[in-house]
Design an enzyme around this catalytic site. Structure first.
Site, mmCIF file in Angstrom:
data_model
loop_
_atom_site.group_PDB
_atom_site.id
_atom_site.type_symbol
_atom_site.label_atom_id
_atom_site.label_comp_id
_atom_site.label_asym_id
_atom_site.label_seq_id
_atom_site.Cartn_x
_atom_site.Cartn_y
_atom_site.Cartn_z
ATOM 1 N N ASP A 7 31.608 26.998 53.957
ATOM 2 C CA ASP A 7 30.753 27.459 52.868
ATOM 3 C C ASP A 7 30.581 28.956 52.997
ATOM 4 O O ASP A 7 30.539 29.492 54.109
ATOM 5 C CB ASP A 7 29.380 26.777 52.930
ATOM 6 C CG ASP A 7 28.479 27.209 51.787
ATOM 7 O OD1 ASP A 7 28.767 26.836 50.634
ATOM 8 O OD2 ASP A 7 27.495 27.932 52.033
ATOM 9 N N GLU A 9 28.346 32.411 51.491
ATOM 10 C CA GLU A 9 27.263 33.004 50.709
ATOM 11 C C GLU A 9 27.788 34.369 50.282
ATOM 12 O O GLU A 9 28.510 35.037 51.045
ATOM 13 C CB GLU A 9 25.974 33.128 51.517
ATOM 14 C CG GLU A 9 25.409 31.807 52.005
ATOM 15 C CD GLU A 9 25.134 30.772 50.932
ATOM 16 O OE1 GLU A 9 24.860 31.160 49.772
ATOM 17 O OE2 GLU A 9 25.183 29.571 51.241
ATOM 18 N N HIS A 156 21.159 26.726 51.266
ATOM 19 C CA HIS A 156 21.739 27.980 50.782
ATOM 20 C C HIS A 156 21.994 28.988 51.893
ATOM 21 O O HIS A 156 22.137 30.184 51.632
ATOM 22 C CB HIS A 156 20.928 28.612 49.658
ATOM 23 C CG HIS A 156 20.973 27.813 48.396
ATOM 24 N ND1 HIS A 156 22.125 27.595 47.689
ATOM 25 C CD2 HIS A 156 20.004 27.151 47.730
ATOM 26 C CE1 HIS A 156 21.861 26.844 46.640
ATOM 27 N NE2 HIS A 156 20.586 26.559 46.645
ATOM 28 N N ASP A 161 24.317 24.420 54.650
ATOM 29 C CA ASP A 161 25.042 23.732 53.577
ATOM 30 C C ASP A 161 26.269 23.010 54.116
ATOM 31 O O ASP A 161 26.602 21.912 53.676
ATOM 32 C CB ASP A 161 25.454 24.720 52.480
ATOM 33 C CG ASP A 161 24.282 25.167 51.614
ATOM 34 O OD1 ASP A 161 23.145 24.699 51.834
ATOM 35 O OD2 ASP A 161 24.505 25.995 50.714
#
Length: 180
Positions: A7, A9, A156, A161
């Protein structure tokens, strides 16, 4: 099956204009999440000229990563080769692989590297197959549907996540194999 669930960000939604500010990943082997095999790094965002990018307030509001948090972090040119080594020749999984994979392809290209995992799996698509009558397949709803929860303060953030996405991937693949 040996996959890496990852994941990102970011500072925004465009792989061409925005930057990665955090990468998190876990390995899944033989249907088990291997918590000890993980990758996690904040990333200092730079533009094409090598200047530090500010993290927009709307992005900070989503993931909670501030300019101060990434000030001492390595830039993507240092983090990306390590992440690609971690992935190796594994297939990859993400919740909405189009987003995360698009950022990885663009970032690798900018740094003269290649992002070409042998397969990419998307837990959004797997959720649609496993729950065809449901309309919503975002990570919060999927976690609730599968009885999973986020660690406090972990939603988040990349590794938070990833932990839920990895467990969701395992449960979705089991469900689909069983024909449930």
């Amino acid at each position: 099956m040996n996959v890496v669930v990852f994941d990102l960000e970011t500072t925004g939604l465009s792989p061409e204009r925005d930057a990665i500010v955090e990468i998190g990943a876990l390995r899944v082997r033989g249907g088990q999440v291997v918590a000890s095999e993980r990758f996690e790094s904040l990333v200092r965002p730079l533009n094409a000229a090598g200047e530090v990018l500010r993290i927009p307030w709307h992005a900070q509001r989503v993931h909670g990563i501030s300019d101060e948090m990434v000030r001492g972090a390595p830039d993507l040119g240092r983090v990306l080769p390590d992440f690609l080594d971690f992935v190796g020749d594994s297939a990859v999984v993400a919740h909405n692989i189009g987003f995360d994979g698009g950022f990885m392809r663009a970032a690798a290209r900018r740094h003269g590297l290649v992002w070409s995992p042998p397969a990419e799996y998307c837990t959004v698509q797997l959720s649609r197959q496993a729950f065809p009558r449901e309309r919503t397949h975002n990570l919060d709803v999927l976690a609730q549907r599968l009885g999973l929860s986020f660690a406090p303060g972990a939603r988040h953030r990349s590794l938070g996540d990833v932990q839920v996405t990895a467990e969701a991937f395992v449960r979705l693949t089991e469900r689909l194999r069983a024909g449930v």
